[in-house]
Design a protein around this motif. Structure first.
Motif, mmCIF file in Angstrom:
data_model
loop_
_atom_site.group_PDB
_atom_site.id
_atom_site.type_symbol
_atom_site.label_atom_id
_atom_site.label_comp_id
_atom_site.label_asym_id
_atom_site.label_seq_id
_atom_site.Cartn_x
_atom_site.Cartn_y
_atom_site.Cartn_z
ATOM 1 N N MET A 183 0.839 -1.186 0.000
ATOM 2 C CA MET A 183 0.000 0.000 0.000
ATOM 3 C C MET A 183 0.882 1.247 0.000
ATOM 4 O O MET A 183 1.698 1.434 0.911
ATOM 5 C CB MET A 183 -0.907 0.009 1.242
ATOM 6 C CG MET A 183 -2.192 -0.808 1.115
ATOM 7 S SD MET A 183 -2.010 -2.598 0.750
ATOM 8 C CE MET A 183 -1.228 -3.216 2.246
ATOM 9 N N LEU A 184 0.717 2.113 -0.982
ATOM 10 C CA LEU A 184 1.580 3.284 -1.133
ATOM 11 C C LEU A 184 1.110 4.442 -0.244
ATOM 12 O O LEU A 184 0.762 5.527 -0.715
ATOM 13 C CB LEU A 184 1.632 3.708 -2.600
ATOM 14 C CG LEU A 184 2.149 2.628 -3.572
ATOM 15 C CD1 LEU A 184 2.109 3.136 -5.015
ATOM 16 C CD2 LEU A 184 3.556 2.195 -3.192
ATOM 17 N N THR A 185 1.142 4.196 1.057
ATOM 18 C CA THR A 185 0.684 5.203 2.017
ATOM 19 C C THR A 185 1.635 6.390 2.113
ATOM 20 O O THR A 185 1.209 7.500 2.435
ATOM 21 C CB THR A 185 0.535 4.562 3.408
ATOM 22 O OG1 THR A 185 1.734 3.837 3.718
ATOM 23 C CG2 THR A 185 -0.642 3.591 3.448
ATOM 24 N N GLY A 186 2.918 6.174 1.887
ATOM 25 C CA GLY A 186 3.892 7.259 1.965
ATOM 26 C C GLY A 186 3.779 8.043 3.260
ATOM 27 O O GLY A 186 3.966 9.259 3.286
ATOM 28 N N HIS A 187 3.487 7.333 4.355
ATOM 29 C CA HIS A 187 3.126 8.010 5.600
ATOM 30 C C HIS A 187 4.304 8.664 6.306
ATOM 31 O O HIS A 187 4.112 9.491 7.196
ATOM 32 C CB HIS A 187 2.438 7.024 6.556
ATOM 33 C CG HIS A 187 3.227 5.770 6.802
ATOM 34 N ND1 HIS A 187 3.136 4.685 5.963
ATOM 35 C CD2 HIS A 187 4.117 5.429 7.761
ATOM 36 C CE1 HIS A 187 3.931 3.722 6.413
ATOM 37 N NE2 HIS A 187 4.536 4.157 7.495
ATOM 38 N N MET A 188 5.511 8.308 5.927
ATOM 39 C CA MET A 188 6.673 8.905 6.576
ATOM 40 C C MET A 188 7.801 9.024 5.555
ATOM 41 O O MET A 188 8.131 8.047 4.878
ATOM 42 C CB MET A 188 7.122 8.034 7.759
ATOM 43 C CG MET A 188 8.166 8.665 8.660
ATOM 44 S SD MET A 188 8.681 7.514 9.997
ATOM 45 C CE MET A 188 7.214 7.491 11.021
ATOM 46 N N SER A 189 8.380 10.197 5.436
ATOM 47 C CA SER A 189 9.561 10.389 4.596
ATOM 48 C C SER A 189 10.776 10.355 5.511
ATOM 49 O O SER A 189 10.867 11.134 6.461
ATOM 50 C CB SER A 189 9.502 11.730 3.853
ATOM 51 O OG SER A 189 8.452 11.719 2.901
ATOM 52 N N ASN A 190 11.681 9.433 5.209
ATOM 53 C CA ASN A 190 12.803 9.160 6.107
ATOM 54 C C ASN A 190 14.144 9.568 5.529
ATOM 55 O O ASN A 190 14.377 9.439 4.323
ATOM 56 C CB ASN A 190 12.919 7.664 6.384
ATOM 57 C CG ASN A 190 12.118 7.217 7.587
ATOM 58 O OD1 ASN A 190 11.627 6.113 7.600
ATOM 59 N ND2 ASN A 190 11.963 8.042 8.599
ATOM 60 N N ALA A 191 15.020 10.009 6.392
ATOM 61 C CA ALA A 191 16.437 10.090 6.083
ATOM 62 C C ALA A 191 17.156 9.192 7.074
ATOM 63 O O ALA A 191 16.824 9.165 8.262
ATOM 64 C CB ALA A 191 16.952 11.523 6.196
ATOM 65 N N GLU A 192 18.096 8.417 6.593
ATOM 66 C CA GLU A 192 18.912 7.576 7.464
ATOM 67 C C GLU A 192 20.051 8.443 8.003
ATOM 68 O O GLU A 192 20.743 9.125 7.246
ATOM 69 C CB GLU A 192 19.471 6.392 6.686
ATOM 70 C CG GLU A 192 19.966 5.268 7.547
ATOM 71 C CD GLU A 192 18.875 4.380 8.109
ATOM 72 O OE1 GLU A 192 19.221 3.358 8.712
ATOM 73 O OE2 GLU A 192 17.673 4.705 7.960
ATOM 74 N N VAL A 193 20.229 8.420 9.322
ATOM 75 C CA VAL A 193 21.165 9.319 9.983
ATOM 76 C C VAL A 193 22.453 8.570 10.314
ATOM 77 O O VAL A 193 22.433 7.578 11.042
ATOM 78 C CB VAL A 193 20.545 9.890 11.275
ATOM 79 C CG1 VAL A 193 21.494 10.884 11.928
ATOM 80 C CG2 VAL A 193 19.199 10.555 10.978
#
Length: 344
Positions: free
Chosen positions: A243-253
């Motif tokens: 499901m393409l919810t795209g609920h969180m845009s992440n950057a790996e730290v």
């Protein structure tokens, strides 16, 4: 568990609390860093598979640091949770057991709580906004990085785009109501369990190393991750729907022990900084440029992909998640959210 501090630094009684004791790098092993040795070998531990972009970028960093330092710094990379789970890896960098690791911002929040705000669902306008905020030179990151150094002896050296997190499950999900009673694996940090609960599901906190088994055995009915991760780990073998919810845009730290950083010569610091800028861009492009291709590859692997055209109600998910986020984090992170939204 209450963690004692001294002058803003976490004191070493944390070793006993974590059971790391003899495994923690002692004074004798730290001496080469503190003495500004001309050459050194540093450890980078992380939880991702080497074939994933998040895993590969650690190897890219090791190569670039070696190149730009003229061989003064050798970085040995230990992938796939060889040196511990997410929480253990974060603590290991803080204690100086390893020099480098990477984690979600929510995971770094276990060392310095305000960092977790960076992983709030539906917070960023787009990828460009996310990456401007996550740039170590941005006012938001400069403030948070100072707090992280003071609180946990850890500094961020860069953050790369990790992807938009989407939901996978073994049935079609189109609204939050469809997730009632469904057990969804959540990254074991508060902002992530809140996101899953806000979507309508039952959050099951599980470390990434245990996810494939949890899905195969029914401990969890689904999970949420960027498509690159779903593809690399072949979750299509145990999950039928994306499901393409795209609920969180992440950057790996990507983080580094502060004592190790301060133990570098100026030329060695320049080498790490130059390598960081290069790998940040390379990893970000590798993920952003391939999200559509990876989604198509998951279709070809047999997954049913559900987006707005197939009836996915993203606005319903947004409103449901935002309500719970406001209840739990609105007062705590409100001023930080304002600073993040002001970045342009």
């Amino acid at each position: 568990m209450s963690i004692p501090t001294r002058n803003g630094r976490i004191v070493m009684t944390r070793r006993k609390a974590l059971g790391l004791g003899a495994g923690v790098m002692g004074t004798a092993l730290m001496a080469p860093y503190l003495a500004r040795a001309q050459s050194m070998t540093l450890q980078y531990g992380h939880n991702n598979e080497p074939a994933s972009v998040a895993g590969a970028q650690a190897d890219w960093l090791a190569e670039a640091v070696g190149k730009y330092s003229g061989g003064d710094i050798k970085v040995d990379v230990y992938p796939a949770s060889q040196l511990g789970k997410l929480q253990e890896l974060a603590e290991a960098v803080s204690l100086g057991n390893i020099a480098f690791s990477h984690n979600t911002a929510g995971g770094i929040g276990s060392l310095y709580e305000p960092f977790a705000a960076l992983d709030t669902p539906y917070l960023y306008r787009d990828i460009d906004h996310l990456m401007k905020v996550m740039d170590v030179r941005s006012p938001v990151m400069e403030e948070l990085n100072k707090g992280l150094i003071d609180a946990a002896n850890v500094r961020v050296i860069y953050a790369h785009y990790f992807g938009r997190r989407n939901l996978t499950c073994n049935k079609a999900i189109k609204t939050p109501g469809d997730l009632a009673g469904v057990k969804i694996r959540a990254v074991p940090f508060p902002v992530y369990t809140t996101a899953v609960e806000g979507m309508g599901a039952v959050p099951v906190p599980i470390d990434w190393s245990e996810v494939p088994t949890a899905l195969a055995t029914g401990v969890a009915d689904g999970q949420e991750n960027p498509v690159n991760v779903v593809l690399t780990v072949k979750l299509y073998d145990v999950q039928s729907h994306l499901m393409l919810t795209g609920h969180m845009s992440n950057a790996e730290v990507v983080v580094m022990n502060e004592d190790v950083w301060q133990g570098l010569s100026e030329s060695q610091k320049d080498a790490v900084s130059k390598a960081s800028l290069e790998i940040r861009a390379r990893a970000t492009n590798a993920i952003a440029d391939n999200e559509a291709k990876d989604t198509e590859a998951l279709k070809q692997a047999g997954m049913t992909v559900i987006g707005p055209e197939e009836g996915l109600d993203i606005e319903a998910f947004r409103q449901s998640v935002q309500k719970l986020v406001d209840e739990r984090f609105g007062e705590k992170y409100g001023s930080l959210y304002e600073k993040i939204r002001a970045v342009s």
